[in-house]
Write a protein that holds these residues in place. Sequence first.
Motif, mmCIF file in Angstrom:
data_model
loop_
_atom_site.group_PDB
_atom_site.id
_atom_site.type_symbol
_atom_site.label_atom_id
_atom_site.label_comp_id
_atom_site.label_asym_id
_atom_site.label_seq_id
_atom_site.Cartn_x
_atom_site.Cartn_y
_atom_site.Cartn_z
ATOM 1 N N ASP A 138 0.914 -1.098 -0.127
ATOM 2 C CA ASP A 138 -0.120 -0.219 0.104
ATOM 3 C C ASP A 138 0.903 1.066 0.096
ATOM 4 N N PRO A 139 0.965 2.047 -1.219
ATOM 5 C CA PRO A 139 1.649 3.155 -1.246
ATOM 6 C C PRO A 139 1.454 4.082 -0.157
ATOM 7 N N ARG A 140 2.322 5.064 0.365
ATOM 8 C CA ARG A 140 2.109 5.868 1.365
ATOM 9 C C ARG A 140 0.801 6.685 1.012
ATOM 10 N N GLY A 141 -0.089 7.016 2.300
ATOM 11 C CA GLY A 141 -1.237 7.634 2.094
ATOM 12 C C GLY A 141 -2.366 6.705 1.556
ATOM 13 N N VAL A 142 -2.293 5.290 1.508
ATOM 14 C CA VAL A 142 -3.271 4.655 0.901
ATOM 15 C C VAL A 142 -3.430 3.197 2.078
ATOM 16 N N ALA A 143 -4.792 3.025 2.444
ATOM 17 C CA ALA A 143 -5.134 1.885 3.087
ATOM 18 C C ALA A 143 -4.849 2.017 4.356
ATOM 19 N N ARG A 144 -3.520 1.031 4.413
ATOM 20 C CA ARG A 144 -2.889 0.699 5.802
ATOM 21 C C ARG A 144 -1.542 1.445 5.772
ATOM 22 N N SER A 145 -1.113 2.482 4.935
ATOM 23 C CA SER A 145 0.074 2.803 4.962
ATOM 24 C C SER A 145 -0.165 4.379 5.156
ATOM 25 N N ALA A 146 -0.327 4.929 6.475
ATOM 26 C CA ALA A 146 -0.635 6.389 6.994
ATOM 27 C C ALA A 146 -1.514 6.861 5.850
ATOM 28 N N PRO A 147 -2.861 6.253 5.902
ATOM 29 C CA PRO A 147 -3.935 6.509 5.020
ATOM 30 C C PRO A 147 -4.244 8.216 4.903
ATOM 31 N N VAL A 148 -4.449 8.847 3.861
ATOM 32 C CA VAL A 148 -5.221 10.114 3.979
ATOM 33 C C VAL A 148 -6.368 9.996 4.571
ATOM 34 N N ASN A 149 -6.682 10.858 5.560
ATOM 35 C CA ASN A 149 -7.839 11.052 6.421
ATOM 36 C C ASN A 149 -8.530 12.304 6.305
ATOM 37 N N CYS A 150 -9.615 12.438 5.659
ATOM 38 C CA CYS A 150 -10.326 13.835 5.402
ATOM 39 C C CYS A 150 -11.534 14.054 6.200
ATOM 40 N N GLY A 151 -11.699 13.300 7.472
ATOM 41 C CA GLY A 151 -12.589 13.492 8.318
ATOM 42 C C GLY A 151 -14.109 13.190 7.857
ATOM 43 N N ASP A 152 -15.290 13.744 8.495
ATOM 44 C CA ASP A 152 -16.581 13.265 8.133
ATOM 45 C C ASP A 152 -16.806 14.352 6.825
ATOM 46 N N LEU A 153 -17.105 13.657 5.956
ATOM 47 C CA LEU A 153 -17.187 14.610 4.604
ATOM 48 C C LEU A 153 -18.839 14.704 4.206
ATOM 49 N N ALA A 165 -11.189 19.960 3.617
ATOM 50 C CA ALA A 165 -11.227 19.130 4.662
ATOM 51 C C ALA A 165 -10.142 18.199 5.084
ATOM 52 N N CYS A 166 -9.562 17.660 3.641
ATOM 53 C CA CYS A 166 -8.505 16.541 3.668
ATOM 54 C C CYS A 166 -7.057 17.547 4.231
ATOM 55 N N THR A 167 -7.076 18.807 3.791
ATOM 56 C CA THR A 167 -5.776 19.676 4.255
ATOM 57 C C THR A 167 -5.938 19.807 5.749
ATOM 58 N N HIS A 168 -7.067 19.768 6.316
ATOM 59 C CA HIS A 168 -7.301 20.081 7.746
ATOM 60 C C HIS A 168 -6.972 18.774 8.583
ATOM 61 N N PHE A 169 -7.303 17.656 8.105
ATOM 62 C CA PHE A 169 -7.001 16.460 8.648
ATOM 63 C C PHE A 169 -5.628 15.719 8.354
ATOM 64 N N SER A 170 -5.142 16.012 7.209
ATOM 65 C CA SER A 170 -4.048 15.391 6.650
ATOM 66 C C SER A 170 -2.911 16.207 6.097
ATOM 67 N N GLY A 171 -2.950 17.409 6.628
ATOM 68 C CA GLY A 171 -1.974 18.342 6.002
ATOM 69 C C GLY A 171 -0.696 17.960 6.245
ATOM 70 N N TRP A 172 -0.315 17.468 7.218
ATOM 71 C CA TRP A 172 0.972 17.107 7.805
ATOM 72 C C TRP A 172 1.453 16.211 6.628
#
Length: 492
Positions: A138-153, A165-172
Amino acid sequence: MAVSRGLRRLTAALVGGLIGVTPVTGAAALTPVTGAAGAAAGLRGFYRQSVDWGACPEAEAPARAECGTVEVPLDYRHPKGMTLDVAVSRLPATGPGLRLGALAVNFGGPGVSGVTELDARAEDLAGLNRRYDLIGFDPRGVARSAPVNCGDLSGVTTPARLAEACTHFSGWLLPWLGTPDAARDLDVIRQAVGDDRLAYLGFSYGARLGAVYAHQFPARAGRIVLDGVPDPALDTAATALGQARAFQKALTAFAADCAAADCPLPGRDAAEVLAGITADARRLDGGTLPTDIGDLDHADYLRGVQNALYSKDSWPYLRQALGAVRGGDGDSMMRLAYPQASGAEAVGDWAGEPQDNTETAKLAIDCRDTSERRTAAQLRALDARFAAASPVFGRGIEATLLACTGWPRGGDATRHVAAPHAPQMLMVGTTGDPATPYPGARGMAKALGNGSHVLTYRGEGHGAYFAHSACVREAVDAYLLEGALPPDGAAC
């Protein structure tokens, strides 16, 4: 959590046309690392690790599958900082024959879980699995590898709000999701599974990732096959226009096949069946179909038709869905339009099934991989070109050029994938490929500049290896197993 109908349609509209074909870059154009010996001092620890293989938690995984993680730096320029765990899986070589090492496989996207997809494709890859350990990741950001999280959309209805929303939760995380960073992770995986050179099979976006790897690590590249190949010379607008033409061509091929036998739409030839498809789309757009079609609308209808063109295996289901729509039932077309919901939240641990974040991860990676940001006003100047390219799909594919509205700016450096000192690779191009049109294979071979060969598959659908062509499978397997490249220009 459930994904709202509005969000489902928003994310589908944004990512629908551009599957793994956006020009790719990443966090920065950094000096290549060539494995443990050539790594900077801070990276040596990453190149000394091995995978602690264990049982896979997913119920669908084959019994012999093994899973683990590989630790990588978030920022390769600052390897003593934050780290990520990249999920990997292995199907050990079954024999008979001499084991050749590991073969890493990327199934496209971006955003597709390689761990999950390897489980699903294990039987299709059994010939290669006899002599290779198959590696999914799973490349970084995907599924099990530090997944991108955008919160409640659930309340998000515009591209800019989704980006916010994605920047707020996963901006780092967003600045470090570029394909060059994923290629660096792939090199760490190569070392962790014990190989001096990378053997690799990449589909669609995976073809782009493989080319970027060869550009960054030419001395570590081994036998590499790229199937469903995007053209790195094209910007996002040219890529989208090429797709519009290719999807229209694929729809015409389907219509001709449908007209030949048992078509639910009236018509003696492709033009008449195509006219029926477009007429039904217009009726849905105007709400004038004389039956209760349920949840299906114009956008869903076109989305379902377009999705079915990715594989000729889906053509029978498209026939059925088109007939059902005329009979007042939109459920079959909705299943084609949305085979899986987009991920509203992602779970990144191994405790259970991760929630799918394919579409939000795809957006995050694609938008990191291009500096292009267009406005609706700028897009209007392209309306006529997209309408001419595809009267059916042009408008929807054109809209994907607004997908990165509001996302942090990316870069374009790795559209240049030159790898003149890497070994020759095998590009596989399909003449009827709607998502990565056939010229992309030649464009990639030219950009690599290392004498890579192109194998042509005269057929329909996105990618050739899984398209039931014994000729393609034999040629790819012969190269990966024996190192025997087919002649450049060979065709199946």
